[in-house]
Design a protein around this motif. Structure first.
Motif, PDB file in Angstrom:
ATOM      1  N   ASP A 204      58.840  52.350  35.477  1.00 13.24           N
ATOM      2  CA  ASP A 204      59.761  51.313  35.948  1.00 13.24           C
ATOM      3  C   ASP A 204      60.251  50.443  34.794  1.00 13.24           C
ATOM      4  N   TYR A 205      59.564  50.516  33.663  1.00 15.71           N
ATOM      5  CA  TYR A 205      60.021  49.848  32.446  1.00 15.71           C
ATOM      6  C   TYR A 205      60.818  50.866  31.634  1.00 15.71           C
ATOM      7  N   PHE A 206      62.074  50.569  31.351  1.00 15.34           N
ATOM      8  CA  PHE A 206      62.870  51.495  30.541  1.00 15.34           C
ATOM      9  C   PHE A 206      62.441  51.411  29.080  1.00 15.34           C
ATOM     10  N   MET A 207      62.343  50.192  28.587  1.00 17.88           N
ATOM     11  CA  MET A 207      61.868  49.951  27.223  1.00 17.88           C
ATOM     12  C   MET A 207      61.520  48.475  27.106  1.00 17.88           C
ATOM     13  N   TYR A 208      60.402  48.179  26.471  1.00 19.92           N
ATOM     14  CA  TYR A 208      59.823  46.846  26.293  1.00 19.92           C
ATOM     15  C   TYR A 208      58.975  46.451  27.509  1.00 19.92           C
ATOM     16  N   THR A 209      57.783  45.960  27.215  1.00 24.36           N
ATOM     17  CA  THR A 209      56.782  45.437  28.157  1.00 24.36           C
ATOM     18  C   THR A 209      55.932  46.535  28.790  1.00 24.36           C
ATOM     19  N   GLU A 210      56.310  47.811  28.630  1.00 23.24           N
ATOM     20  CA  GLU A 210      55.467  48.872  29.184  1.00 23.24           C
ATOM     21  C   GLU A 210      54.106  48.918  28.502  1.00 23.24           C
ATOM     22  N   GLU A 211      54.046  48.574  27.199  1.00 22.39           N
ATOM     23  CA  GLU A 211      52.760  48.567  26.518  1.00 22.39           C
ATOM     24  C   GLU A 211      51.901  47.394  26.977  1.00 22.39           C
ATOM     25  N   VAL A 212      52.540  46.282  27.343  1.00 16.60           N
ATOM     26  CA  VAL A 212      51.816  45.139  27.908  1.00 16.60           C
ATOM     27  C   VAL A 212      51.188  45.542  29.236  1.00 16.60           C
ATOM     28  N   ASP A 213      51.963  46.218  30.053  1.00 16.77           N
ATOM     29  CA  ASP A 213      51.502  46.662  31.369  1.00 16.77           C
ATOM     30  C   ASP A 213      50.300  47.601  31.247  1.00 16.77           C
ATOM     31  N   LEU A 214      50.370  48.566  30.333  1.00  9.75           N
ATOM     32  CA  LEU A 214      49.265  49.515  30.181  1.00  9.75           C
ATOM     33  C   LEU A 214      48.010  48.815  29.663  1.00  9.75           C
ATOM     34  N   CYS A 215      48.170  47.893  28.720  1.00 11.27           N
ATOM     35  CA  CYS A 215      47.018  47.125  28.240  1.00 11.27           C
ATOM     36  C   CYS A 215      46.405  46.297  29.365  1.00 11.27           C
ATOM     37  N   PHE A 216      47.246  45.733  30.216  1.00 15.45           N
ATOM     38  CA  PHE A 216      46.768  44.933  31.344  1.00 15.45           C
ATOM     39  C   PHE A 216      45.899  45.781  32.268  1.00 15.45           C
TER      40      PHE A 216
END
Length: 304
Positions: A204-216
């Motif tokens: 659902d993230y095209f680019m940016y913040t997807e790495e934040v989500d996975l770390c969360f």
């Protein structure tokens, strides 16, 4: 197979070739593969990739730009390594960073995700991760409070001081190793059991913040996330993104993060903060930097 290196390429063929050469030149003591996912580049990248042969390479050429998360997931699904490295094409590996960091991970089984220091081609250390964007941190970000010295120690920032800040001291912050909430996707080393437990990058993230989500999601399961500046690579930075794109994408990404992980009332407060922050930037940056920033943050106001 020790390591699968996944590089998502979009119109960065010259950086890509240099990145691959640096990996091959400097990586020792581990068995690795390089997986390149081309996101419908128009700069001739596909022609170059077709020439890469041998068991070292796996190449996928997309007909449409699938975005960072989905393209990396394509790579993860065909990866054979015990560890996965998401690596930007506009980087250069120095020394035996990869071999030594795999050894570190082998000796620290609680660590799920790590990143090293990123250095610009001017030698300066770049911002590499930060802390999850709770409402206090978003408030601090939107009202420029995270640019004020000492205050960022009271409210740990979503992304510690950026280089363009008047008060920038981020280089000293990123000289110290430590636990983080999240680290950047430019160099994102994780062990396979993390993905087995929490799933792939959220598309659902095209680019940016997807790495934040996975770390969360990883930290919710008890995995540690570390920033380790003992090791460093060169990151030329921004080779695939126009200036408007990261700003708008981050606004969208933070909003998506809240919809997925936070109560609905917090999402409403977040959207208000983002809109107020956009208005402040329209006024301030419009005076200091001109009309192009007004247009960017007017669009950010709309997507918030």
């Amino acid at each position: 197979m020790d390591l699968s290196i996944i590089v998502v390429n979009y119109n960065t063929k010259n950086f890509l070739l240099s990145c691959i050469k640096s990996v091959k030149k400097n990586t020792k003591g581990i068995v690795y593969e390089i997986i390149v996912i081309d996101n419908a580049s128009t700069d001739g990248s596909a022609d170059i990739l077709k020439r890469l042969k041998g068991r070292l390479f796996k190449i996928t050429i997309n007909r449409q730009n699938q975005g960072f998360a989905k393209a990396n997931n394509q790579g993860i699904k065909i990866a054979a390594g015990r560890y996965i490295l998401l690596l930007n094409p506009d980087t250069a590996i120095e020394d035996n960073v990869l071999g030594e960091m795999i050894n570190y991970m082998d000796n620290n089984p609680k660590v799920g995700i790590v990143s090293c220091a990123l250095k610009g081609n001017n030698g300066k250390i770049q911002a590499t991760g930060g802390y999850f964007p709770n409402l206090a941190r978003v408030f601090s970000w939107m009202f420029f409070l995270d640019d004020i010295p000492l205050l960022d120690r009271l409210i740990k920032p979503f992304h510690p001081m950026h280089e363009k800040s008047f008060f920038y001291r981020g280089e000293s912050f990123f000289r110290n190793a430590g636990l983080r909430d999240w680290v950047t996707g430019a160099f994102y080393l994780l062990r396979r059991p993390v993905l087995d437990e929490v799933g792939l990058l959220d598309e659902d993230y095209f680019m940016y913040t997807e790495e934040v989500d996975l770390c969360f999601r990883a930290k919710q399961k008890g995995w540690e996330v570390w920033y380790l500046p003992k090791w460093a690579i060169v990151h030329f930075g921004g080779a695939s993104s126009a200036s408007e794109f990261p700003i708008i994408s981050e606004y969208k990404g933070v909003k998506t993060f809240y919809k997925k992980h936070m109560p609905s009332w917090q999402t409403l407060v977040l959207r208000l903060l983002l809109k107020v922050g956009a208005v402040l930037r329209i006024i301030l940056f419009g005076i200091l930097k001109g009309g192009s920033y007004v247009k960017i943050y007017a669009k950010a106001f709309q997507v918030a």
